[in-house]
Design an enzyme around this catalytic site. Structure first.
Site, PDB file in Angstrom:
ATOM      1  N   THR A  76       0.841  -1.191   0.000  1.00 38.74           N
ATOM      2  CA  THR A  76       0.000   0.000   0.000  1.00 38.74           C
ATOM      3  C   THR A  76       0.883   1.251   0.000  1.00 38.74           C
ATOM      4  OG1 THR A  76      -1.712  -1.173   1.246  1.00 38.74           O
ATOM      5  CG2 THR A  76      -1.851   1.222   1.200  1.00 38.74           C
ATOM      6  N   THR A  77       0.527   2.219  -0.818  1.00 46.25           N
ATOM      7  CA  THR A  77       1.291   3.468  -0.885  1.00 46.25           C
ATOM      8  C   THR A  77       0.450   4.617  -0.348  1.00 46.25           C
ATOM      9  OG1 THR A  77       0.583   3.839  -3.181  1.00 46.25           O
ATOM     10  CG2 THR A  77       2.648   2.671  -2.842  1.00 46.25           C
ATOM     11  N   HIS A 135      -1.894   5.354 -14.345  1.00 50.29           N
ATOM     12  CA  HIS A 135      -2.537   4.262 -13.609  1.00 50.29           C
ATOM     13  C   HIS A 135      -4.048   4.305 -13.823  1.00 50.29           C
ATOM     14  CE1 HIS A 135       1.296   4.007 -11.377  1.00 50.29           C
ATOM     15  NE2 HIS A 135       0.914   2.775 -11.111  1.00 50.29           N
ATOM     16  N   LYS A 139      -6.950   4.224  -8.583  1.00 50.95           N
ATOM     17  CA  LYS A 139      -5.792   4.488  -7.725  1.00 50.95           C
ATOM     18  C   LYS A 139      -5.995   5.808  -6.989  1.00 50.95           C
ATOM     19  CE  LYS A 139      -0.756   4.372  -7.586  1.00 50.95           C
ATOM     20  NZ  LYS A 139      -0.808   3.423  -6.455  1.00 50.95           N
ATOM     21  N   THR A 146       5.499   4.122  -6.741  1.00 50.57           N
ATOM     22  CA  THR A 146       6.579   3.745  -7.656  1.00 50.57           C
ATOM     23  C   THR A 146       7.238   4.986  -8.246  1.00 50.57           C
ATOM     24  OG1 THR A 146       5.460   1.672  -8.200  1.00 50.57           O
ATOM     25  CG2 THR A 146       7.123   2.460  -9.766  1.00 50.57           C
TER      26      THR A 146
END
Length: 238
Positions: A76-77, A135, A139, A146
Site C-alpha cells: 500500500t502506498t 494508472h 488508484k 513507484t
C-alpha cells in the site's frame, strides 16, 4: 506457509490465486466487512500477512497485525509520513515489516536502471529530466509510490535536481512528475531525459497485476521467520 490476506480487492484475489498455486494456505481473509477478524485465532496463526488496502487504512492495519504477532508484507502506498514509526517498531520492539512501493520484479530492475542512468546523466547537464506515470482510475494516490521511488533514485544521483513536484515547474532544480489516471491501466512509468539534440527515455509498462502479486508472494516467503524492516533490496540484492 500460512498466509493471511488483508485487503480483498483485485490485487488481493490475484495474490490469493498465486499463493495457492505455489502451495501456500490462506488461513484468513480480512476486508472492510470483517475487521474483527484481526483478533481471530485463524489470523493469529498466519506466518505472514500480505496487506494491499488504502492509504487511509494501511497504518491501522499494520498495528493490528503487530498486535496479533503477525509479520506484515505491504504494498500500500500513500501512508509514508508514518514510515519512521514502523521502522522504529521493527528496530526497538522486534516487529517484522516488508515494504515495497512496487513488488514487480521488472519494476525493481527498472529502479536499478533508473539510478544507473541518473548517475551517468549527472555528468551531462545539457539533459533535463521529467517523468510520466499512468494508472487506473481507482488508484487513490498521485503520484504513485513507484513514481516517488523513481524520483528519489534520480534525486540521490543527479546533483542538479533538488525535489520532485507533481505540478509543472519552471524551476530548473525541480523534477516534474505528470500523473495520469485513466481506464484500467495497471501501471506505466517513463523517465525522459531531453537535450536540444535528442531524447533518451526508459519505460516500464505492466501488462497485468500478476507481476506485482507474484512479487508480493515471493516477499512473503522471504519474510516468514525473519525480524526487522525489509525491502526488495534484501530480497533481490539489487
Amino acid at each position: 506457509m500460512k498466509i493471511a490476506l488483508v485487503g480483498y480487492g483485485k490485487m488481493g484475489k490475484t495474490i490469493e490465486q498465486i499463493a495457492r498455486d505455489r502451495g501456500h494456505e490462506i488461513v484468513s481473509i480480512i476486508d472492510v466487512n470483517n475487521p474483527e477478524d484481526f483478533e481471530s485465532e485463524a489470523f493469529k496463526q498466519a506466518d505472514v500477512a500480505i496487506e494491499f488496502t488504502t492509504p487511509a487504512t494501511a497504518f491501522d492495519n499494520y498495528m493490528k497485525c503487530f498486535a496479533a504477532g503477525v509479520p506484515v508484507v505491504s504494498g500500500t502506498t500513500g501512508w509514508l509520513n508514518r514510515l519512521d514509526e514502523v521502522k522504529r517498531m521493527c528496530a526497538e520492539e522486534g516487529k517484522t515489516f516488508f515494504y515495497a512501493s512496487n513488488f514487480s520484479i521488472g519494476v525493481n530492475i527498472f529502479f536499478a536502471l533508473n539510478k544507473y542512468l541518473a548517475k551517468i546523466m549527472n555528468n551531462f547537464p545539457s539533459y533535463d529530466v521529467r517523468m510520466t506515470e499512468v494508472h487506473h482510475i481507482h488508484k487513490l494516490d498521485a503520484p504513485s509510490g513507484t513514481a516517488i521511488t523513481l524520483a528519489e533514485g534520480i534525486l540521490d544521483n543527479l546533483d542538479r535536481k533538488e525535489r520532485w513536484t507533481l505540478e509543472t515547474s519552471e524551476k530548473p532544480t525541480d523534477l516534474p512528475i505528470h500523473a495520469i489516471r485513466e481506464g484500467e491501466v495497471p501501471g506505466i512509468h517513463e523517465i525522459i531525459y531531453e537535450s536540444d539534440a535528442d531524447i533518451i527515455s526508459i519505460k516500464h509498462d505492466a501488462k497485468s497485476r500478476a507481476g506485482f502479486a507474484l512479487g508480493a508472494v515471493l516477499a512473503a516467503e522471504f519474510t516468514a521467520g525473519k525480524k526487522g524492516f525489509l525491502g526488495m533490496n534484501d530480497l533481490f540484492h539489487f
